[in-house]
Design a protein around this motif. Structure first.
Motif, PDB file in Angstrom:
ATOM      1  N   ARG A  19      -0.007  17.566  68.161  1.00 32.31           N
ATOM      2  CA  ARG A  19       0.444  17.966  69.496  1.00 32.31           C
ATOM      3  C   ARG A  19       1.790  17.350  69.812  1.00 32.31           C
ATOM      4  O   ARG A  19       2.694  18.004  70.285  1.00 32.31           O
ATOM      5  CB  ARG A  19      -0.566  17.496  70.545  1.00 32.31           C
ATOM      6  CG  ARG A  19      -1.602  18.537  70.834  1.00 32.31           C
ATOM      7  CD  ARG A  19      -1.073  19.541  71.839  1.00 32.31           C
ATOM      8  NE  ARG A  19      -1.607  20.834  71.515  1.00 32.31           N
ATOM      9  CZ  ARG A  19      -1.065  21.958  71.917  1.00 32.31           C
ATOM     10  NH1 ARG A  19       0.015  21.981  72.643  1.00 32.31           N
ATOM     11  NH2 ARG A  19      -1.595  23.100  71.602  1.00 32.31           N
ATOM     12  N   ILE A  22       5.459  18.350  68.750  1.00 35.46           N
ATOM     13  CA  ILE A  22       6.052  19.574  69.265  1.00 35.46           C
ATOM     14  C   ILE A  22       6.832  19.292  70.537  1.00 35.46           C
ATOM     15  O   ILE A  22       7.926  19.784  70.730  1.00 35.46           O
ATOM     16  CB  ILE A  22       4.941  20.603  69.550  1.00 35.46           C
ATOM     17  CG1 ILE A  22       4.189  20.869  68.249  1.00 35.46           C
ATOM     18  CG2 ILE A  22       5.519  21.869  70.091  1.00 35.46           C
ATOM     19  CD1 ILE A  22       2.823  21.391  68.469  1.00 35.46           C
ATOM     20  N   GLY A  23       6.273  18.485  71.355  1.00 37.20           N
ATOM     21  CA  GLY A  23       6.995  18.140  72.572  1.00 37.20           C
ATOM     22  C   GLY A  23       6.888  19.259  73.572  1.00 37.20           C
ATOM     23  O   GLY A  23       6.710  20.414  73.218  1.00 37.20           O
ATOM     24  N   TRP A  24       6.954  18.936  74.815  1.00 38.61           N
ATOM     25  CA  TRP A  24       6.884  19.977  75.837  1.00 38.61           C
ATOM     26  C   TRP A  24       8.169  20.759  75.833  1.00 38.61           C
ATOM     27  O   TRP A  24       9.238  20.205  75.829  1.00 38.61           O
ATOM     28  CB  TRP A  24       6.666  19.352  77.211  1.00 38.61           C
ATOM     29  CG  TRP A  24       5.347  18.684  77.303  1.00 38.61           C
ATOM     30  CD1 TRP A  24       5.112  17.347  77.373  1.00 38.61           C
ATOM     31  CD2 TRP A  24       4.075  19.320  77.311  1.00 38.61           C
ATOM     32  NE1 TRP A  24       3.778  17.126  77.421  1.00 38.61           N
ATOM     33  CE2 TRP A  24       3.109  18.303  77.392  1.00 38.61           C
ATOM     34  CE3 TRP A  24       3.651  20.652  77.252  1.00 38.61           C
ATOM     35  CZ2 TRP A  24       1.757  18.572  77.426  1.00 38.61           C
ATOM     36  CZ3 TRP A  24       2.300  20.911  77.288  1.00 38.61           C
ATOM     37  CH2 TRP A  24       1.369  19.883  77.374  1.00 38.61           C
ATOM     38  N   GLY A  25       7.995  22.057  75.855  1.00 38.57           N
ATOM     39  CA  GLY A  25       9.137  22.908  76.134  1.00 38.57           C
ATOM     40  C   GLY A  25      10.062  23.143  74.966  1.00 38.57           C
ATOM     41  O   GLY A  25      11.094  23.757  75.129  1.00 38.57           O
ATOM     42  N   GLY A  26       9.737  22.684  73.803  1.00 38.32           N
ATOM     43  CA  GLY A  26      10.622  23.027  72.695  1.00 38.32           C
ATOM     44  C   GLY A  26      10.230  22.300  71.447  1.00 38.32           C
ATOM     45  O   GLY A  26       9.661  21.229  71.480  1.00 38.32           O
ATOM     46  N   ALA A  27      10.531  22.926  70.344  1.00 33.85           N
ATOM     47  CA  ALA A  27      10.207  22.287  69.085  1.00 33.85           C
ATOM     48  C   ALA A  27      11.198  21.175  68.858  1.00 33.85           C
ATOM     49  O   ALA A  27      12.285  21.176  69.393  1.00 33.85           O
ATOM     50  CB  ALA A  27      10.294  23.298  67.952  1.00 33.85           C
TER      51      ALA A  27
END
Lengths: 423, 384
Positions: A19, A22-27
């Protein structure tokens, strides 16, 4: 920067979970992109070296060679061979592109497509979900192209390399067609079996309608090591195997025996430059009869002692074998490069047990995987002498077989598996 | 039939558009100028751009400007959820859509994804019950209803040929009429299964009986007679009673089938479920283990799925033309594959499944996977 330092950096510290990479809002992967294939055995965690396997790190997907060959051998395997069902070349090319993008994501520990949840409630999620929260686990995905792919369906007849032969029938072969061959293969290796299975399952799903799984094999307990300073693993006969295997760090031996280059990669087969050839053999082992064999006989059959793995007449596992001290029909002697005009192959096999065989015996054996520059000077001569004379044949039987040309690595985000072949 | 029955009827679809939850592809930002209601979520507030909007298609363009992961809900006055979206990360946007009727609602943001949330009371105005069911969708559902009814109506006389033969103690005639009597049922199976009580009476297999059920007393329907005809090779008083029961149970089905709840989503999912039936029962040869008429059921399942798809095609083509193309291709491929097992394309006499080799079964299975995978995406293409 050397390959090792890069990979070491990539493996540094705690590997992120599927999880968080990936980070929020963008790879954005917090992992350096190193050339695939370098074999880092240890990563640094403060001052204590940690085995890479424990770090759960990602192995870089991009590089001049495909990862999963010279990469330090992982603990688990899921290998699948596919038949191509579509007759449309463009559709096959698109699938290879889709597979490459999915492989990039999964080897980095990310989900495929739009992920395993959070999408439209009416739609099945893109990712099957069983690897959520698991580390990348050094997953490598390695693709290969079988001889049957070059049969003219996709205009590849002229690009079939001379070394992509039909393997000869060896004495004692008892091959099941349903466990042999295939137009394509994908080797998934990881330290976590669930990660390896997830990878094959999702590629198979992306492939429905274009390709169909022909056969597949789960493996555990690597039986060869590409990291000589690590403990050499044992096969299901209890013997150390692959002591003198090619190590992932032996750049010169890899260039000499494994990677296709120079005159072998010219003209119509230029697409294979930086690639290799893979022989896969499902070898059933009769463990029950083996286990009733006296110790001295077992050691004679292999040509090594059981405890240390030292060659006959020597004290230590890594001592140079003196072949004449071994029985003429012993396994190590017959398989040794010196008995086969120097033929050397990179072994990467796994043990398997697929339950029982209905006769109260373990359906067990070795799923043999070997990479080489040319099977005609690699696997074929070695197996020819083994199949004729190896006294081990009394306890084993080859029941599945396949050969694949292994294209070079994927260079970057715009490249894809087999691009040069379909160019 | 399936061992475990699931209701095919989903509640009328509420579609949530995708947010980049996994951040793998850049999503275009929801623009607030397309009639969408903007929702700005912060750690301590939940601002909505409009508190009144017309009933019908509601679109919320959500932006999380807080520091915590949040959730956004649309709620009925009694707190029943209309639709919701979880896991909206800090700094990300999401789009939520729903079909709502006129009335009072609340929009709630839940920073940290806990508690009752910060709520805004809103109102959907207008007399018309907001429904996404365009005339096109209504027409699709209406046509499908007619199809299901027609299949059911046509089944009864075919079943009577079968049951009459059983009552007349004519094993050969009964065997001949058996598979054909099942076609209408197999084409529309998900609808029949949505009733829950009919399927276990008419289409259960012996292994589908529950613990404590006695096959001699509690097992009724087609497959019980199949076993009598092909395995026991005799018809007695019990079988004649079973024939009467099958007539009666199927007459009940024909009466009720028009009342089934059918939505575009349930049609699409029903098509996928028909392929699931093929994959788990027919390809394996489990469904018709005594008569080996599995390929007849197989064909009927595929025909039923094709019918649903054909009726949803106009809507699906608008939303996902590529998917429609793929489905056309795979339906054609699977139909062509099935045609190899019958002598002419109007006949429902197929090769006995015990004569189909393992390699041929694998080919059929691959064909089913090739169609079922894109078919699983049809429902989403219908509600987009």
């Amino acid at each position: 920067m050397s390959e090792e330092t890069q990979e070491q950096q990539a493996a540094e510290g705690d590997a992120p979970s599927r999880r968080t990479v990936i980070g929020w809002g963008g790879a954005g992967l917090a992992l350096g992109a190193a050339a695939a294939g370098g074999a880092a055995l240890l990563s640094r965690d403060g001052d204590t070296p940690v085995p890479v396997a424990d770090s759960g790190a990602a192995v870089p997907f991009h590089g001049p060679h495909q990862a999963g060959i010279a990469t330090a051998v992982q603990d688990r395997l899921h290998f699948a061979a596919f038949d191509v069902k579509t007759t449309d070349r463009a559709e096959l090319v698109q699938l290879l592109k889709d597979w490459t993008r999915a492989a990039e994501r999964m080897t980095a520990g990310a989900e495929v497509g739009e992920g395993a949840y959070g999408g439209l409630p009416e739609a099945p999620p893109d990712d099957t979900g069983e690897a959520l929260g698991l580390k990348p686990s050094r997953l490598t995905l390695t693709i290969g192209f079988g001889p049957s792919l070059f049969d003219g369906r996709f205009g590849l007849k002229d690009k079939r390399p001379g070394a992509l032969v039909e393997l000869p029938k060896f004495p004692g072969d008892n091959l099941d067609p349903a466990r042999s061959g295939g137009d394509l293969c994908v080797q998934a290796c990881a330290d976590d079996p669930q990660v390896a299975v997830h990878a094959i399952r999702n590629l198979a799903r992306i492939g429905f309608g274009k390709v169909a799984v022909r056969w597949s094999q789960l493996g555990f307990g690597k039986t060869s090591s590409t990291t000589p300073d690590a403990q050499t693993p044992r096969n299901l006969f209890g013997f150390k195997d692959g002591t003198r295997n090619i190590a992932g760090t032996e750049t010169e031996r890899l260039a000499k025996h494994v990677w296709v280059s120079g005159k072998d990669a010219e003209g119509a087969t230029a697409w294979l430059d930086g690639g290799s050839y893979l022989v896969a053999r499902r070898i059933r082992m009769n463990v029950e009869t083996w286990d009733r064999t006296p110790l001295a006989e077992q050691e004679d059959i292999f040509g090594r002692d059981k405890r240390e793995g030292a060659p006959a007449g020597k004290a230590k596992e890594h001592d140079e074998p003196f072949l004449k001290a071994m029985k003429p029909d012993s396994h190590v002697r017959l398989a040794h490069p010196d008995s086969n005009a120097g033929a050397t192959i990179l072994r990467r096999g796994y043990s398997f047990t697929d339950g029982t065989d209905g006769l109260g015996r373990l359906e067990a054996g070795l799923f043999f995987l070997a990479y080489q520059k040319d099977v005609r000077t690699g696997f074929i001569p070695v197996q020819t002498s083994l199949s004729r004379a190896d006294v081990l044949n009394e306890y084993i039987q080859h029941v599945g077989s396949a050969l694949f040309a292994i294209p070079p690595g994927v260079r970057d985000k715009d490249d894809w598996w087999g691009r040069a072949l379909f160019a | 039939m399936r061992a475990v029955r699931l209701s095919v009827v989903t509640a009328a679809a509420t579609a949530a558009a995708l947010a980049a939850v996994t951040g793998c592809t850049e999503k275009s930002d929801a623009k607030a100028d397309d009639g969408a209601v903007t929702v700005v979520a912060k750690d301590d507030s939940c601002e909505v751009s409009k508190k009144e909007f017309p009933a019908g298609h509601l679109k919320l363009a959500v932006e999380n400007r807080g520091s915590k992961v949040t959730e956004v809900y649309v709620l009925y006055p009694d707190d029943r959820i209309v639709t919701e979206r979880e896991n909206i990360g800090p700094g990300t946007k999401a789009t939520i859509t729903a079909e709502i009727k006129a009335g009072d609602y609340a929009i709630a943001c839940k920073p940290g994804m806990v508690g009752d949330g910060i709520r805004q009371q809103v109102k959907a105005t207008g007399g018309a019950a907001g429904t996404k069911r365009s005339p096109e969708m209504d027409a699709a559902v209406a046509s499908y209803r007619q199809y299901v009814q027609a299949q059911a109506d046509a089944t009864l006389p075919k079943v009577k040929v079968f049951t009459d033969a059983v009552r007349a103690d004519d094993i050969e005639a009964a065997k001949k009429a058996y598979a054909e009597s099942r076609i209408g049922w197999e084409r529309t199976e998900p609808v029949a299964e949505s009733f829950g009580d009919i399927d276990p009476k008419v289409d259960v297999r012996e292994d589908g009986l529950e613990a404590g059920q006695d096959p001699a007393k509690d097992w009724t329907g087609w497959h019980r007679l199949e076993k009598a005809l092909w395995k026991d090779k005799k018809l007695g008083p019990a079988e004649k009673t079973l024939a009467d029961t099958l007539d009666k149970d199927l007459a009940d089905w024909v009466k009720r089938v028009g009342k089934a709840e059918i939505t575009p989503t349930s049609m699409a999912n029903g098509a996928k479920e028909l392929l699931d039936e093929v994959a788990t029962g027919k390809v394996t040869g489990e469904e018709e283990r005594y008569s080996h008429t599995d390929l007849v059921d197989f064909k009927a399942n595929v025909e039923g799925a094709q019918k649903s798809f054909d009726l949803l095609r106009p809507v699906a083509t608008k939303n996902d033309p590529k998917l429609v193309g793929e489905l056309d291709k795979q339906f054609a491929a699977l139909s062509a594959l099935l045609d190899k097992y019958r002598t002419d394309k109007t006949s429902y006499v197929f090769t006995s499944y015990d004569k189909v080799t393992p390699a041929e079964r694998k080919e059929l299975s691959d064909g089913v996977n090739a169609l079922a995978e894109p078919l699983s995406k049809l429902a989403a293409a219908v509600v987009k």
